[in-house]
Design a protein around this motif. Structure first.
Motif, PDB file in Angstrom:
ATOM      1  N   GLU A 180       4.044  15.673 -10.099  1.00 58.77           N
ATOM      2  CA  GLU A 180       4.404  16.253 -11.292  1.00 58.77           C
ATOM      3  C   GLU A 180       3.365  17.013 -11.967  1.00 58.77           C
ATOM      4  N   MET A 181       1.882  16.832 -11.479  1.00 58.59           N
ATOM      5  CA  MET A 181       0.923  17.646 -11.994  1.00 58.59           C
ATOM      6  C   MET A 181       0.666  18.765 -11.013  1.00 58.59           C
ATOM      7  N   GLY A 182       1.692  19.090 -10.242  1.00 62.87           N
ATOM      8  CA  GLY A 182       1.514  20.198  -9.252  1.00 62.87           C
ATOM      9  C   GLY A 182       0.382  19.995  -8.086  1.00 62.87           C
ATOM     10  N   PHE A 183       0.167  18.732  -7.499  1.00 64.23           N
ATOM     11  CA  PHE A 183      -0.683  18.366  -6.291  1.00 64.23           C
ATOM     12  C   PHE A 183       0.373  18.361  -4.990  1.00 64.23           C
ATOM     13  N   GLN A 184       0.030  18.861  -4.297  1.00 64.54           N
ATOM     14  CA  GLN A 184       0.750  18.809  -2.999  1.00 64.54           C
ATOM     15  C   GLN A 184      -0.090  17.839  -2.130  1.00 64.54           C
ATOM     16  N   VAL A 185       0.597  17.007  -1.084  1.00 58.63           N
ATOM     17  CA  VAL A 185      -0.291  15.986  -0.302  1.00 58.63           C
ATOM     18  C   VAL A 185      -0.571  17.003   1.075  1.00 58.63           C
ATOM     19  N   TYR A 186      -2.144  16.775   1.313  1.00 57.82           N
ATOM     20  CA  TYR A 186      -2.406  17.585   2.503  1.00 57.82           C
ATOM     21  C   TYR A 186      -2.941  16.372   3.405  1.00 57.82           C
ATOM     22  N   ARG A 187      -2.398  16.323   4.508  1.00 58.86           N
ATOM     23  CA  ARG A 187      -2.634  15.323   5.734  1.00 58.86           C
ATOM     24  C   ARG A 187      -3.894  15.889   6.603  1.00 58.86           C
TER      25      ARG A 187
ATOM     26  N   SER B 174       0.917  -1.058  -0.076  1.00 61.43           N
ATOM     27  CA  SER B 174       0.061   0.147   0.031  1.00 61.43           C
ATOM     28  C   SER B 174       0.899   1.447   0.135  1.00 61.43           C
ATOM     29  N   THR B 175       1.982   1.197   0.800  1.00 63.71           N
ATOM     30  CA  THR B 175       2.799   2.331   0.874  1.00 63.71           C
ATOM     31  C   THR B 175       3.532   2.442  -0.384  1.00 63.71           C
ATOM     32  N   GLN B 176       4.005   1.303  -1.118  1.00 64.21           N
ATOM     33  CA  GLN B 176       4.408   1.656  -2.481  1.00 64.21           C
ATOM     34  C   GLN B 176       3.507   2.304  -3.392  1.00 64.21           C
ATOM     35  N   THR B 177       2.100   1.685  -3.282  1.00 67.52           N
ATOM     36  CA  THR B 177       1.318   2.377  -4.506  1.00 67.52           C
ATOM     37  C   THR B 177       0.848   3.845  -4.040  1.00 67.52           C
ATOM     38  N   LEU B 178       0.725   4.086  -2.610  1.00 68.56           N
ATOM     39  CA  LEU B 178       0.839   5.251  -2.256  1.00 68.56           C
ATOM     40  C   LEU B 178       1.693   6.383  -2.923  1.00 68.56           C
ATOM     41  N   ARG B 179       3.087   5.972  -2.674  1.00 68.73           N
ATOM     42  CA  ARG B 179       4.144   6.779  -3.326  1.00 68.73           C
ATOM     43  C   ARG B 179       3.948   6.855  -4.510  1.00 68.73           C
ATOM     44  N   GLU B 180       3.800   6.001  -5.249  1.00 71.33           N
ATOM     45  CA  GLU B 180       3.651   6.125  -6.908  1.00 71.33           C
ATOM     46  C   GLU B 180       2.667   7.080  -7.117  1.00 71.33           C
ATOM     47  N   ILE B 181       1.347   7.028  -6.461  1.00 71.64           N
ATOM     48  CA  ILE B 181       0.308   8.114  -6.882  1.00 71.64           C
ATOM     49  C   ILE B 181       0.845   9.588  -6.280  1.00 71.64           C
ATOM     50  N   TYR B 182       1.605   9.614  -5.339  1.00 70.59           N
ATOM     51  CA  TYR B 182       2.043  10.982  -4.746  1.00 70.59           C
ATOM     52  C   TYR B 182       2.932  11.488  -5.877  1.00 70.59           C
ATOM     53  N   ARG B 183       3.769  10.515  -6.546  1.00 73.74           N
ATOM     54  CA  ARG B 183       4.713  10.992  -7.562  1.00 73.74           C
ATOM     55  C   ARG B 183       4.102  11.536  -8.656  1.00 73.74           C
ATOM     56  N   ILE B 184       3.196  10.732  -9.367  1.00 73.69           N
ATOM     57  CA  ILE B 184       2.441  11.153 -10.381  1.00 73.69           C
ATOM     58  C   ILE B 184       1.471  12.609 -10.082  1.00 73.69           C
TER      59      ILE B 184
ATOM     60  N   ARG C 215      -4.573  22.905  -5.008  1.00 78.34           N
ATOM     61  CA  ARG C 215      -4.366  21.608  -5.885  1.00 78.34           C
ATOM     62  C   ARG C 215      -3.647  20.768  -4.574  1.00 78.34           C
ATOM     63  N   VAL C 216      -4.360  19.604  -4.157  1.00 82.94           N
ATOM     64  CA  VAL C 216      -3.962  18.767  -2.936  1.00 82.94           C
ATOM     65  C   VAL C 216      -4.425  17.329  -3.453  1.00 82.94           C
ATOM     66  N   ILE C 217      -3.715  16.453  -2.926  1.00 80.02           N
ATOM     67  CA  ILE C 217      -4.248  15.140  -2.715  1.00 80.02           C
ATOM     68  C   ILE C 217      -4.083  14.790  -1.284  1.00 80.02           C
ATOM     69  N   LEU C 218      -5.056  14.044  -0.786  1.00 82.53           N
ATOM     70  CA  LEU C 218      -5.320  13.826   0.636  1.00 82.53           C
ATOM     71  C   LEU C 218      -5.391  12.339   0.821  1.00 82.53           C
ATOM     72  N   PRO C 219      -4.106  11.659   1.290  1.00 85.64           N
ATOM     73  CA  PRO C 219      -4.161  10.345   1.361  1.00 85.64           C
ATOM     74  C   PRO C 219      -4.477   9.917   2.863  1.00 85.64           C
ATOM     75  N   GLY C 220      -4.851   8.574   2.981  1.00 86.97           N
ATOM     76  CA  GLY C 220      -4.967   8.354   4.497  1.00 86.97           C
ATOM     77  C   GLY C 220      -5.969   6.937   4.645  1.00 86.97           C
ATOM     78  N   MET C 221      -5.909   6.457   5.968  1.00 84.95           N
ATOM     79  CA  MET C 221      -6.714   5.654   6.236  1.00 84.95           C
ATOM     80  C   MET C 221      -8.097   5.951   6.593  1.00 84.95           C
ATOM     81  N   CYS C 222      -8.912   5.213   6.183  1.00 88.86           N
ATOM     82  CA  CYS C 222     -10.488   5.398   6.566  1.00 88.86           C
ATOM     83  C   CYS C 222     -11.068   3.974   6.933  1.00 88.86           C
TER      84      CYS C 222
END
Ligand code: DAH
Length: 342
Positions: free
Chosen positions: A123-130, A110-120, A189-196
């Motif tokens: 590149e489009m200018g989205f920051q991670v918002y916790r 899951s961490t690997q997949t999350l990191r790949e998503i963050y990377r992509i 422009r953010v992505i918000l990752p985390g547990m649900c």
């Protein structure tokens, strides 16, 4: 008269010499120097002698007693040294031997997949918002356009806490409100990752805890075209160039219009197989244009600002990418599963 004493000394010395371990040494001590020991008895015999013999006998027996006590101490010390020397040899460590290799750990799939998503998205200018896992009912539902008792809340089976109004978030969408209130009136422009967390029956397709990645863009003149462009680009970077993506009309209370996003099946290429249930398509996320009520709740004037949002499940994405058939593997902590990644 002194001859028996000389013999006793000789005998004792020979026995001491023969005592080769701590047990034998202790036995020797009892035999000769103990309360009923031979030397002690010899000292006591002094009283039975005629007065004329006593001085010579007494001097000699004391001499022997002291000499044997000293000999005993020396022997004990010698044995201690010998056992120490033996331990030095026996316990020697060969510091030139190669070390045992440390088995490297690895990142959870899951961490690997999350990191790949963050990377992509980076590149489009989205920051991670916790945002937080423990949420209020108000953030998780009400401010996302689901007032109390609204039937749309039934889409999410919720873990409530003993504190009224405090729940475990059922999705990452409440982070949209927190991000908007943080950024307003700036564009976002953010992505918000985390547990649900969902109070659901655990099956091959649903878990009680899982990750989500929410996306949110807010600004002037943001349109559905921006949403489509962003998601199509993401799908191609994540799953490979040439992927086809379709937007299927749907409903979420916090977006209008809303769309479910499908991608052509990566296993059969759209021909139809077991994984895509013979439809040729795989659902990868929900999305839509941020509802005016939600924009307003975040502090933005919906007549001036617009935005798009989406939400996906990285475990689902990882399952598609790696052909994993059961979501329960992710948190079962079975190394046979985890070691296959990375
Ligand atoms: N929150 C939704 C869920 O958990 C997923 C979702 C759908 C998020 C549409 C969004 C969206 O941001 O626009 O099912």
């Amino acid at each position: 008269m002194l001859e028996p004493l000389n013999q006793l000394e000789e005998e004792a010395r020979a026995a001491l010499e023969a005592a080769a371990d701590p047990g034998a040494l202790a036995a020797w001590r009892t035999t000769y120097l103990g309360r009923r020991g031979k030397v002690t008895e010899a000292v006591k015999a002094l009283a039975t002698l005629p007065a004329a013999e006593r001085p010579a006998y007494g001097r000699r027996v004391n001499e022997i007693k002291e000499a044997l006590e000293a000999a005993y101490e020396a022997r004990a010390e010698a044995l201690r040294q010998a056992s120490l020397a033996q331990a030095w040899v026996a316990d020697q460590v060969d510091v030139t031997l190669p070390g045992r290799p440390i088995r490297p750990g690895r990142l959870h799939p899951s961490t690997q997949t999350l990191r790949e998503i963050y990377r992509i998205f980076a590149e489009m200018g989205f920051q991670v918002y916790r945002s937080r896992d423990v949420e209020t009912d108000e953030m998780n539902f009400t401010l996302l356009n689901m007032p109390p008792h609204h039937p749309a809340r039934d889409m999410w089976d919720t873990f409530y806490t003993t504190r009224p109004g405090v729940i475990l978030r059922t999705h990452t969408s409440p982070g949209q409100i927190r991000a908007m209130r943080d950024y307003c009136p700036e564009p976002i422009r953010v992505i918000l990752p985390g547990m649900c967390y969902r109070y659901e029956q655990i099956t091959a397709r649903s878990e009680i805890m899982f990750n989500q990645v929410e996306g949110l863009a807010v600004g002037r003149n943001i349109t559905m075209a921006n949403l489509k462009g962003t998601i199509v680009d993401f799908a191609r970077r994540m799953f490979g160039e040439g992927r086809r993506v379709r937007f299927r009309a749907s409903h979420f209370p916090f977006t209008e219009p809303s769309a479910e996003v499908d991608m052509d099946c990566i296993l059969c290429g759209g021909k139809g197989c077991r994984v895509c249930k013979y439809t040729g398509w795989l659902e990868i996320m929900g999305s839509g244009m941020v509802h005016p009520v939600v924009l307003k709740n975040g502090g933005y004037d919906p007549d001036v600002y617009s935005g798009f949002a989406f939400g996906m499940g990285p475990e689902r994405i990882a399952m598609l990418k790696h052909g994993i058939e059961d979501i329960r593997y992710f948190w079962a902590n079975d190394l046979r599963f985890l070691q296959q990644f990375g």
